[in-house]
Design a protein around this motif. Sequence first.
Motif, mmCIF file in Angstrom:
data_model
loop_
_atom_site.group_PDB
_atom_site.id
_atom_site.type_symbol
_atom_site.label_atom_id
_atom_site.label_comp_id
_atom_site.label_asym_id
_atom_site.label_seq_id
_atom_site.Cartn_x
_atom_site.Cartn_y
_atom_site.Cartn_z
ATOM 1 N N ALA A 188 37.739 -46.371 -9.574
ATOM 2 C CA ALA A 188 37.333 -46.795 -10.915
ATOM 3 C C ALA A 188 36.931 -45.573 -11.728
ATOM 4 N N VAL A 189 37.351 -45.548 -12.988
ATOM 5 C CA VAL A 189 37.000 -44.453 -13.898
ATOM 6 C C VAL A 189 36.080 -45.028 -14.971
ATOM 7 N N ILE A 190 34.880 -44.476 -15.076
ATOM 8 C CA ILE A 190 33.855 -44.993 -15.979
ATOM 9 C C ILE A 190 33.543 -43.953 -17.050
ATOM 10 N N ASP A 191 33.562 -44.386 -18.299
ATOM 11 C CA ASP A 191 33.144 -43.554 -19.422
ATOM 12 C C ASP A 191 31.643 -43.728 -19.585
ATOM 13 N N ILE A 192 30.858 -42.661 -19.350
ATOM 14 C CA ILE A 192 29.405 -42.820 -19.355
ATOM 15 C C ILE A 192 28.813 -42.804 -20.768
ATOM 16 N N THR A 193 29.648 -42.608 -21.790
ATOM 17 C CA THR A 193 29.123 -42.726 -23.152
ATOM 18 C C THR A 193 28.794 -44.182 -23.475
ATOM 19 N N ASN A 194 29.501 -45.122 -22.819
ATOM 20 C CA ASN A 194 29.212 -46.543 -23.032
ATOM 21 C C ASN A 194 29.113 -47.317 -21.709
ATOM 22 N N ASN A 195 29.244 -46.577 -20.588
ATOM 23 C CA ASN A 195 29.168 -47.175 -19.243
ATOM 24 C C ASN A 195 30.170 -48.312 -19.052
ATOM 25 N N GLN A 196 31.396 -48.064 -19.526
ATOM 26 C CA GLN A 196 32.483 -49.030 -19.387
ATOM 27 C C GLN A 196 33.576 -48.471 -18.483
ATOM 28 N N ILE A 197 34.181 -49.349 -17.677
ATOM 29 C CA ILE A 197 35.336 -48.951 -16.874
ATOM 30 C C ILE A 197 36.557 -48.885 -17.769
ATOM 31 N N ILE A 198 37.228 -47.734 -17.792
ATOM 32 C CA ILE A 198 38.413 -47.584 -18.648
ATOM 33 C C ILE A 198 39.704 -47.798 -17.870
ATOM 34 N N GLY A 199 39.639 -47.857 -16.553
ATOM 35 C CA GLY A 199 40.837 -48.091 -15.755
ATOM 36 C C GLY A 199 40.610 -47.744 -14.295
ATOM 37 N N TYR A 200 41.653 -47.946 -13.498
ATOM 38 C CA TYR A 200 41.597 -47.678 -12.063
ATOM 39 C C TYR A 200 42.773 -46.780 -11.662
ATOM 40 N N ILE A 201 42.473 -45.728 -10.924
ATOM 41 C CA ILE A 201 43.509 -44.918 -10.282
ATOM 42 C C ILE A 201 43.906 -45.642 -8.992
ATOM 43 N N LEU A 202 45.188 -45.886 -8.808
ATOM 44 C CA LEU A 202 45.664 -46.604 -7.624
ATOM 45 C C LEU A 202 45.999 -45.615 -6.516
ATOM 46 N N SER A 203 45.463 -45.865 -5.338
ATOM 47 C CA SER A 203 45.703 -45.002 -4.190
ATOM 48 C C SER A 203 46.820 -45.563 -3.326
ATOM 49 N N GLU A 204 47.440 -44.711 -2.547
ATOM 50 C CA GLU A 204 48.432 -45.133 -1.564
ATOM 51 C C GLU A 204 47.804 -45.332 -0.191
ATOM 52 N N GLY A 205 46.496 -45.094 -0.078
ATOM 53 C CA GLY A 205 45.834 -45.185 1.206
ATOM 54 C C GLY A 205 44.942 -46.413 1.325
ATOM 55 N N TYR A 206 44.648 -46.785 2.558
ATOM 56 C CA TYR A 206 43.775 -47.913 2.847
ATOM 57 C C TYR A 206 42.355 -47.411 3.145
ATOM 58 N N ASN A 207 41.364 -48.254 2.840
ATOM 59 C CA ASN A 207 39.960 -47.888 3.028
ATOM 60 C C ASN A 207 39.626 -46.579 2.312
ATOM 61 N N THR A 208 39.767 -46.612 1.008
ATOM 62 C CA THR A 208 39.482 -45.452 0.154
ATOM 63 C C THR A 208 37.969 -45.345 -0.014
#
Length: 218
Positions: free
Chosen positions: A124-144
């Motif tokens: 999860a990528v969070i912008d701390i200027t408003n503490n909102q999630i702007i999106g998710y980086i998708l991984s190719e691995g399990y149990n990240t």
Amino acid sequence: APNQIIYNNGYFFVINSLSNSVMKFDIFLNPIKEFSVLTSSNPYKAVVVNDKIYITSYLLHSVIIYNHNTGKKVGNILLEPVEYNSKIYYPYPCGIVSYNKYIFVTCKDTLNTTANNALKGRVAVIDITNNQIIGYILSEGYNTTNLVIHNDFLYIISTGSYDQGYKEDGIIEKVDLKNFDFNSFSYNRTIVATGNSFGTLCFTQDFIFTGNIGNSKL
């Protein structure tokens, strides 16, 4: 049960998972403050940004924000679950790092608290200027589960799939943060290493060292 020790701007912070608390010390290890985190939240790891501390709550599937000077809760960021094959996979956040005005949080997406039946992970990528999630980086691995930032690269560590033991199919990926377009959420992710149950990373000038959880090797 201390789970992490952080040093930031002249202070040490100790994240206690089982007692759901945070302790703050000066550089001479004199206790400055201790405050409780939400009951049964199982705080996992944290980052300090100015007067705030962002704490991953493993059992509440969220990032809890406290003012570390007052010990008061000032915010909460819920991470989104994933529906797959008519089942709900909940994000169990572990690693957390900060970069400029953004925070990155690993999401171990599983049906319960164990490592079994995990989906491929997310960050999860969070912008701390408003503490909102702007999106998710998708991984190719399990149990990240872990993250490291080094030389403007975000390293994403996935321990791998688990069934009565890790299957040694974990991966390490990296994302170039200098070329990350946070507005369009466009990024370049490449695989650095595969084939072990990776734990964390340590960098020297020429080498990367990583621990293998499955067989207790470096």
